[in-house]
Design a protein around this motif. Structure first.
Motif, PDB file in Angstrom:
ATOM      1  N   SER A 140     -19.544  19.119 -11.766  1.00  0.00           N
ATOM      2  CA  SER A 140     -20.174  20.131 -11.009  1.00  0.00           C
ATOM      3  C   SER A 140     -21.282  19.387 -10.128  1.00  0.00           C
ATOM      4  CB  SER A 140     -21.214  20.784 -12.126  1.00  0.00           C
ATOM      5  OG  SER A 140     -22.163  21.664 -11.426  1.00  0.00           O
ATOM      6  N   ASP A 156     -24.120  17.511 -11.559  1.00  0.00           N
ATOM      7  CA  ASP A 156     -23.856  16.262 -11.910  1.00  0.00           C
ATOM      8  C   ASP A 156     -24.217  15.438 -10.986  1.00  0.00           C
ATOM      9  OD1 ASP A 156     -22.756  17.158 -14.518  1.00  0.00           O
ATOM     10  OD2 ASP A 156     -20.822  17.272 -13.411  1.00  0.00           O
ATOM     11  N   HIS A 180     -13.017  23.015 -16.383  1.00  0.00           N
ATOM     12  CA  HIS A 180     -12.973  24.306 -16.792  1.00  0.00           C
ATOM     13  C   HIS A 180     -12.988  25.379 -15.543  1.00  0.00           C
ATOM     14  CE1 HIS A 180     -14.765  22.521 -20.291  1.00  0.00           C
ATOM     15  NE2 HIS A 180     -15.641  21.982 -19.595  1.00  0.00           N
ATOM     16  N   ARG A 181     -13.721  25.193 -14.537  1.00  0.00           N
ATOM     17  CA  ARG A 181     -13.759  26.164 -13.673  1.00  0.00           C
ATOM     18  C   ARG A 181     -12.730  26.122 -12.364  1.00  0.00           C
ATOM     19  NH1 ARG A 181     -18.534  28.532 -14.724  1.00  0.00           N
ATOM     20  NH2 ARG A 181     -20.278  27.293 -15.309  1.00  0.00           N
ATOM     21  N   GLY A 204     -17.527  11.763 -14.206  1.00  0.00           N
ATOM     22  CA  GLY A 204     -18.853  12.220 -14.894  1.00  0.00           C
ATOM     23  C   GLY A 204     -18.846  13.722 -15.215  1.00  0.00           C
ATOM     24  N   ALA A 205     -19.249  14.200 -16.312  1.00  0.00           N
ATOM     25  CA  ALA A 205     -19.209  15.566 -16.802  1.00  0.00           C
ATOM     26  C   ALA A 205     -20.190  15.678 -17.953  1.00  0.00           C
ATOM     27  CB  ALA A 205     -18.004  15.972 -17.244  1.00  0.00           C
ATOM     28  N   GLY A 206     -20.689  16.853 -18.150  1.00  0.00           N
ATOM     29  CA  GLY A 206     -21.698  17.095 -19.252  1.00  0.00           C
ATOM     30  C   GLY A 206     -21.292  18.087 -19.951  1.00  0.00           C
TER      31      GLY A 206
END
Ligand code: RP5
Length: 152
Positions: free
Chosen positions: A3, A6, A32-33, A56-58
């Protein structure tokens, strides 16, 4: 990264890659998107000449694992610090890959992003002595910057 949000974390990876003059690209690819974007990106990565992927992701951070499912390139996962759980959710989502599909997982947040770039550089330096020299210089400068005594 998963995103735009991020970027505040992942910019630290980019900063290290720029300092070490490592060719790189930066993309937003959400598991997801934008799942099709992820599949297309990861499947094409090796053929496009990429050597290492930093993902990198959250939160429910599927990006690094899904990326690793689509490519045999080394995938380094950076857990981005989430608001709700301070990145513990991101860390556990990324680090607990089932045996067979590895993701090299770094620390939560800025330290992880920085170290992902340094680890990517280490991997690339195995076949790039000039980069190895730059990396050694970066580490020597870091060592030299540590004072013997604290400022009081
Ligand atoms: C993850 O969820 C992203 O990596 C980001 O850390 C978090 C929020 O994503 P968005 O709601 O901004 O898409 O997929």
């Amino acid at each position: 990264m998963g995103s735009q949000s991020d970027w505040e974390t992942m910019r630290h990876a980019t900063a290290v890659l720029e300092k070490l003059a490592v060719a790189h690209e930066v993309r937003i690819v959400s598991a997801h998107r934008t799942p099709d974007r992820l599949a297309d990106y990861a499947k094409a990565a090796q053929g496009r000449g990429l050597s290492v992927i930093i993902a990198g992701a959250g939160g429910a951070a599927h990006l690094p694992g899904m990326c690793a499912a689509w490519t045999a390139l080394p995938v380094l996962g950076v857990p981005v610090e989430s608001h709700a759980l301070k990145g513990m959710d991101s860390l556990l989502s990324i680090v607990q890959m089932p045996g067979g599909i590895p993701v090299g997982t770094l620390a939560i947040g800025k330290a992880g992003a920085t170290n992902a770039a340094l680890m990517a550089a280490s991997i690339l330096a195995l076949a790039d002595p000039a980069l190895g020299t730059r990396l050694a210089a970066w580490r020597a400068a870091q060592t030299a910057a540590v004072a013997d005594e604290p400022t009081r």
